[in-house]
Design an enzyme around this catalytic site. Structure first.
Site, PDB file in Angstrom:
ATOM      1  N   TYR A  33       0.825  -1.209   0.000  1.00 47.90           N
ATOM      2  CA  TYR A  33       0.000   0.000   0.000  1.00 47.90           C
ATOM      3  C   TYR A  33       0.856   1.255   0.000  1.00 47.90           C
ATOM      4  O   TYR A  33       2.079   1.192   0.192  1.00 47.90           O
ATOM      5  CB  TYR A  33      -0.918  -0.008   1.232  1.00 47.90           C
ATOM      6  CG  TYR A  33      -0.223   0.355   2.534  1.00 47.90           C
ATOM      7  CD1 TYR A  33       0.635  -0.542   3.169  1.00 47.90           C
ATOM      8  CD2 TYR A  33      -0.406   1.617   3.107  1.00 47.90           C
ATOM      9  CE1 TYR A  33       1.270  -0.202   4.356  1.00 47.90           C
ATOM     10  CE2 TYR A  33       0.227   1.950   4.299  1.00 47.90           C
ATOM     11  CZ  TYR A  33       1.062   1.040   4.922  1.00 47.90           C
ATOM     12  OH  TYR A  33       1.708   1.380   6.081  1.00 47.90           O
ATOM     13  N   LYS A 143       6.445  -1.897   1.886  1.00 42.66           N
ATOM     14  CA  LYS A 143       5.283  -1.281   2.549  1.00 42.66           C
ATOM     15  C   LYS A 143       4.103  -2.245   2.443  1.00 42.66           C
ATOM     16  O   LYS A 143       3.194  -2.079   1.620  1.00 42.66           O
ATOM     17  CB  LYS A 143       4.975   0.083   1.921  1.00 42.66           C
ATOM     18  CG  LYS A 143       4.238   1.024   2.857  1.00 42.66           C
ATOM     19  CD  LYS A 143       4.378   2.446   2.412  1.00 42.66           C
ATOM     20  CE  LYS A 143       3.387   3.383   3.092  1.00 42.66           C
ATOM     21  NZ  LYS A 143       3.510   3.485   4.539  1.00 42.66           N
ATOM     22  N   GLU A 176      12.484   2.984  13.932  1.00 42.20           N
ATOM     23  CA  GLU A 176      11.584   4.037  13.451  1.00 42.20           C
ATOM     24  C   GLU A 176      10.354   4.087  14.351  1.00 42.20           C
ATOM     25  O   GLU A 176      10.296   3.392  15.365  1.00 42.20           O
ATOM     26  CB  GLU A 176      11.203   3.799  11.990  1.00 42.20           C
ATOM     27  CG  GLU A 176      10.588   2.437  11.708  1.00 42.20           C
ATOM     28  CD  GLU A 176      10.408   2.160  10.218  1.00 42.20           C
ATOM     29  OE1 GLU A 176      10.370   3.100   9.407  1.00 42.20           O
ATOM     30  OE2 GLU A 176      10.264   0.973   9.868  1.00 42.20           O
ATOM     31  N   LEU A 200      11.391   1.326   6.784  1.00 44.50           N
ATOM     32  CA  LEU A 200      10.767   1.748   5.531  1.00 44.50           C
ATOM     33  C   LEU A 200      11.573   2.911   4.945  1.00 44.50           C
ATOM     34  O   LEU A 200      11.964   3.816   5.692  1.00 44.50           O
ATOM     35  CB  LEU A 200       9.329   2.216   5.815  1.00 44.50           C
ATOM     36  CG  LEU A 200       8.540   2.617   4.572  1.00 44.50           C
ATOM     37  CD1 LEU A 200       8.053   1.367   3.829  1.00 44.50           C
ATOM     38  CD2 LEU A 200       7.366   3.495   4.933  1.00 44.50           C
TER      39      LEU A 200
HETATM   40  N1  PLP Z   1       7.970   4.160   8.839  1.00 42.06           N
HETATM   41  C1  PLP Z   1       6.795   3.507   8.873  1.00 42.06           C
HETATM   42  C2  PLP Z   1       6.733   2.192   9.560  1.00 42.06           C
HETATM   43  C3  PLP Z   1       5.661   4.050   8.276  1.00 42.06           C
HETATM   44  O1  PLP Z   1       4.489   3.389   8.306  1.00 42.06           O
HETATM   45  C4  PLP Z   1       5.754   5.331   7.665  1.00 42.06           C
HETATM   46  C5  PLP Z   1       4.598   5.959   7.031  1.00 42.06           C
HETATM   47  O2  PLP Z   1       3.610   5.382   6.754  1.00 42.06           O
HETATM   48  C6  PLP Z   1       6.984   5.984   7.650  1.00 42.06           C
HETATM   49  C7  PLP Z   1       8.078   5.370   8.243  1.00 42.06           C
HETATM   50  C8  PLP Z   1       7.136   7.303   7.000  1.00 42.06           C
HETATM   51  O3  PLP Z   1       7.166   7.142   5.597  1.00 42.06           O
HETATM   52  P1  PLP Z   1       6.672   8.293   4.634  1.00 42.06           P
HETATM   53  O4  PLP Z   1       7.516   9.495   4.962  1.00 42.06           O
HETATM   54  O5  PLP Z   1       6.983   7.780   3.274  1.00 42.06           O
HETATM   55  O6  PLP Z   1       5.256   8.507   4.889  1.00 42.06           O
END
Ligand code: PLP
Length: 280
Positions: A33, A143, A176, A200
């Site tokens: 997603y 993701k 994270e 991610l």
């Molecule tokens: N890490 C995780 C586990 C996430 O679910 C998300 C965002 O959904 C992020 C980091 C941040 O990613 P992004 O800046 O691409 O939204």
């Protein structure tokens, strides 16, 4: 302005969207997603999200024949919603079939998307985070729809009065947040974890790295232990939904002054300016 959904190319009111009970996304979390924000009627950073989505699809061996058509559905559904400031969610699963772990070709992937107004969370004052063991799998760079450990971690943090969970791996390093990247600032250096399979590849973090150059801040990739993270001068979350959000406390202990740090505010401001100037 209408909350809309798109199911395999058909646009409908969000409350009317229906997906099959045997969808593999539902049975196994077998899909990937993206979450994209729209500001002032425009999808922000869509090119980057689309690239990551394609990568996630490749990594789970899901290659739909009509990827460009799906891209068109996303753009058209968002346009039709006429919601200027929105959260756009979309996923592709391996489709519906009788429950069986292994799949058989030909596949019939299943697309779902929703568009909702984005409600500003009013978190400019900064947030508290709570450290929680990172119990996720070893491919968090994908993701994927499998978010149970993220969901449980966030809930645990919320129960303890924190806004976000700060995930800590077996080595004691911060990976994270449960739905955001977590970064620290030490001596004019933004410190982020190396781009490893355990995190991610955050798009907001990419913007922060670019903003660091303009602010003449160094950007370093290295692991920080929870103790190092806690004792940083400043720390913040970065994510599509949270944008750049200052961390004021980790496990009840103040980070720096216990308020959003001055560099974090500069980064927040620069990020907002980029959005306003449509520099994605
Ligand atoms: N890490 C995780 C586990 C996430 O679910 C998300 C965002 O959904 C992020 C980091 C941040 O990613 P992004 O800046 O691409 O939204």
């Amino acid at each position: 302005m209408r909350e809309l959904a798109n199911v395999n190319g058909a646009i409908c009111a969000l409350e009317d969207a229906v997906i099959p009970a045997e969808d593999r996304g539902c049975l196994f979390g077998d899909g990937v997603y993206e979450v994209v924000r729209a500001y002032q009627g425009r999808l922000w950073g869509f090119r980057r999200h689309w690239k990551r989505f394609q990568r996630s699809l490749r990594e789970i061996d899901l290659q739909p024949a009509n990827l460009e058509e799906i891209r068109g559905w996303i753009e058209e559904t968002y346009r039709s919603s006429q919601i200027p400031n929105a959260t756009v969610y979309f996923h592709l699963t391996r489709g519906a079939s009788p429950r069986s772990h292994a799949w058989s070709d030909p596949l019939n992937p299943s697309f779902f998307m929703s568009v909702r107004p984005f409600a500003d969370r009013a978190i400019v004052a900064g947030v508290k985070v709570q450290s929680v063991p990172d119990l996720r799998w070893r491919r968090c760079d994908i993701k994927s729809l499998n978010l149970l450990p993220n969901v449980l971690a966030k809930q645990q943090a919320r129960k303890l009065g924190a806004y976000e969970a700060l995930l800590v791996d077996n080595q004691g390093n911060v990976t994270e947040g449960s739905s955001s990247a977590a970064l620290a600032i030490l001596d004019r250096t933004i410190v982020a974890p190396p781009q490893a399979p355990s995190i991610l590849p955050s798009i907001t973090r990419e913007y922060v790295e670019e903003i660091a150059v303009a602010l003449e801040l160094a950007f370093q990739q290295r692991w920080l232990s929870l103790a190092e993270f806690r004792s940083a001068g400043e720390a913040f979350l970065a994510g599509t939904s949270d944008e750049v959000t200052g961390i004021t406390h980790v496990d009840g202990q103040a980070v720096g002054s216990g308020e959003v740090g001055p560099w974090t505010r500069e980064i927040q401001k620069a990020y907002r300016e980029r959005i306003e100037q449509r520099r994605d």
